[in-house]
Design a protein around this motif. Structure first.
Motif, short mmCIF file in Angstrom:
data_model
loop_
_atom_site.label_atom_id
_atom_site.label_comp_id
_atom_site.label_asym_id
_atom_site.label_seq_id
_atom_site.Cartn_x
_atom_site.Cartn_y
_atom_site.Cartn_z
N GLU A 72 -12.85 3.11 0.86
CA GLU A 72 -12.37 4.61 0.59
C GLU A 72 -11.20 4.75 1.21
OE1 GLU A 72 -16.70 7.09 0.63
OE2 GLU A 72 -15.79 6.67 2.53
N ALA A 73 -11.01 4.04 2.39
CA ALA A 73 -9.66 4.07 3.19
C ALA A 73 -8.69 3.67 2.25
CB ALA A 73 -9.99 3.33 4.48
N ASP A 74 -8.90 2.30 1.53
CA ASP A 74 -8.03 1.69 0.73
C ASP A 74 -7.42 2.62 -0.35
OD1 ASP A 74 -7.70 -0.54 2.34
OD2 ASP A 74 -9.25 -1.57 1.22
N SER A 75 -8.34 3.39 -0.88
CA SER A 75 -8.22 4.32 -2.07
C SER A 75 -7.45 5.66 -1.70
CB SER A 75 -9.61 4.58 -2.79
OG SER A 75 -10.33 5.54 -1.91
N MET A 76 -7.53 5.87 -0.39
CA MET A 76 -6.50 7.27 -0.15
C MET A 76 -5.11 6.93 -0.15
SD MET A 76 -8.41 8.46 3.45
CE MET A 76 -9.94 9.58 3.43
N THR A 77 -4.52 7.89 -0.54
CA THR A 77 -3.04 7.66 -0.89
C THR A 77 -2.73 9.02 -0.25
OG1 THR A 77 -3.12 8.82 -2.92
CG2 THR A 77 -3.11 6.50 -2.91
N TRP A 78 -1.30 8.71 0.23
CA TRP A 78 -0.61 9.77 0.90
C TRP A 78 0.64 10.30 -0.28
CZ3 TRP A 78 -1.09 12.11 5.57
CH2 TRP A 78 -2.06 11.35 6.62
N THR A 79 0.85 11.50 -0.48
CA THR A 79 1.99 11.99 -1.25
C THR A 79 3.02 12.25 -0.24
OG1 THR A 79 1.39 14.32 -1.18
CG2 THR A 79 0.44 12.94 -2.94
N GLU A 80 4.29 12.35 -0.84
CA GLU A 80 5.37 12.60 -0.24
C GLU A 80 5.17 14.17 0.44
OE1 GLU A 80 10.07 11.77 -0.05
OE2 GLU A 80 8.61 10.62 -1.16
N ASP A 81 4.69 14.99 -0.32
CA ASP A 81 4.57 16.26 0.35
C ASP A 81 3.58 16.34 1.56
OD1 ASP A 81 6.32 17.24 -1.32
OD2 ASP A 81 4.46 17.72 -3.17
N ASP A 82 2.47 15.41 1.26
CA ASP A 82 1.59 15.24 2.68
C ASP A 82 2.38 14.97 3.84
OD1 ASP A 82 -0.52 16.38 1.13
OD2 ASP A 82 -1.20 14.13 0.78
#
Length: 133
Positions: free
Chosen positions: A9-19
């Motif tokens: 699950e941690a590997d599938s989390m992505t950050w957007t530039e807005d986040d």
């Protein structure tokens, strides 16, 4: 209750530039004024020993010859000796606990400086101030 996150699950989390921008702004808004205030207090305390000498501390504590220079130097010696171990302790203990400990110890040493009545006491306080800073 804290939710457990698995590695997948941690590997599938992505950050957007807005986040990332939102988090960075929040940190800047809350942390920077505190850090700026602490830096200002540390710098003021570091430079006030010169003002204290002008106001008569040198005469009161018999700071003759190189004694005043030693009080300035001992601060930086302790600061340099403790800087790397302090950063390692910060990494191990964590900033949430370690930084408040440093701030409180700095304040306590600063208060104790007011009660110094001889050269040895001033040297001790300046050494401990370098450790706390």
């Amino acid at each position: 209750e804290v939710a457990e996150i698995t590695e997948s699950e941690a590997d599938s989390m992505t950050w957007t530039e807005d986040d990332e921008t939102r988090i960075r702004r929040r940190l800047d808004l809350y942390m920077m004024p505190i850090i700026f205030g602490l830096y200002l207090l540390f710098f003021t305390d570091r430079s006030n020993i010169g003002n204290a000498r002008i106001q008569g501390m040198g005469n009161d504590l018999q700071l003759v010859g190189y004694r005043f220079n030693w009080t300035l130097t001992i601060f930086f010696i302790s600061y340099a000796l403790v800087e790397v171990p302090s950063n390692l302790a910060l990494r191990i203990i964590g900033g949430r606990i370690y930084i408040p400990i440093l701030v409180v110890s700095f304040g306590m040493v600063s208060i104790c400086t007011a009660f110094v009545n001889n050269f040895g006491g001033l040297m001790t306080c300046r050494f401990m101030l370098g450790v706390a800073e």
